[in-house]
Design a protein around this motif. Structure first.
Motif, PDB file in Angstrom:
ATOM      1  N   SER A  28       0.830  -1.212   0.000  1.00 55.03           N
ATOM      2  CA  SER A  28       0.000   0.000   0.000  1.00 55.03           C
ATOM      3  C   SER A  28       0.856   1.250   0.000  1.00 55.03           C
ATOM      4  O   SER A  28       0.550   2.228  -0.680  1.00 55.03           O
ATOM      5  N   ASN A  31       2.475   1.658  -3.390  1.00 51.92           N
ATOM      6  CA  ASN A  31       1.478   2.086  -4.384  1.00 51.92           C
ATOM      7  C   ASN A  31       0.852   3.430  -4.054  1.00 51.92           C
ATOM      8  O   ASN A  31      -0.063   3.875  -4.742  1.00 51.92           O
ATOM      9  N   SER A  33      -1.154   4.264  -1.677  1.00 54.49           N
ATOM     10  CA  SER A  33      -2.585   4.097  -1.406  1.00 54.49           C
ATOM     11  C   SER A  33      -3.078   5.159  -0.448  1.00 54.49           C
ATOM     12  O   SER A  33      -2.305   5.835   0.228  1.00 54.49           O
ATOM     13  N   ASP A  34      -4.399   5.254  -0.377  1.00 53.41           N
ATOM     14  CA  ASP A  34      -5.046   6.203   0.520  1.00 53.41           C
ATOM     15  C   ASP A  34      -4.619   5.927   1.961  1.00 53.41           C
ATOM     16  O   ASP A  34      -4.530   4.776   2.391  1.00 53.41           O
ATOM     17  N   LEU A  37      -6.718   3.566   4.193  1.00 49.17           N
ATOM     18  CA  LEU A  37      -6.491   2.138   3.970  1.00 49.17           C
ATOM     19  C   LEU A  37      -5.264   1.675   4.747  1.00 49.17           C
ATOM     20  O   LEU A  37      -5.285   0.629   5.403  1.00 49.17           O
TER      21      LEU A  37
END
Length: 91
Positions: A28, A31, A33-34, A37
């Motif tokens: 995550s 990447n 990610s938010d 998350l």
């Protein structure tokens, strides 16, 4: 440490789950990610670690401190060791 041997399969399963969760957090982050998350995944890891700690600690207390054949001095030494470990864990 018979309590960890008798629960070996269950404990290893918990560890593998934690490793998978940590890998998911790493992915995550890679990447981008938010953050919600990522926070949720970190919270899940913390819960899993707490569950592992509870399981091992409970077994240790039952087997070592609950043993009738240990002396009062041994019991006090065990208690001090556990208190030290818990303090370290809760930092």
């Amino acid at each position: 440490m018979a309590h960890t041997v008798s629960s070996k399969k269950k404990l290893l399963s918990r560890i593998r789950k934690i490793k998978g969760q940590a890998s998911a957090v790493e992915k995550s982050l890679e990447n981008e990610s938010d953050c919600q998350l990522i926070l949720q995944q970190v919270a899940a890891i913390k819960g899993a670690i707490n569950g592992l700690m509870k399981e091992v600690l409970e077994g240790h207390l039952r087997e070592h401190l609950g043993a009738k054949e240990i002396s009062e001095q041994q019991r006090n030494e065990e208690i001090e060791q556990i208190i030290s470990i818990i303090k370290s864990y809760l930092k």
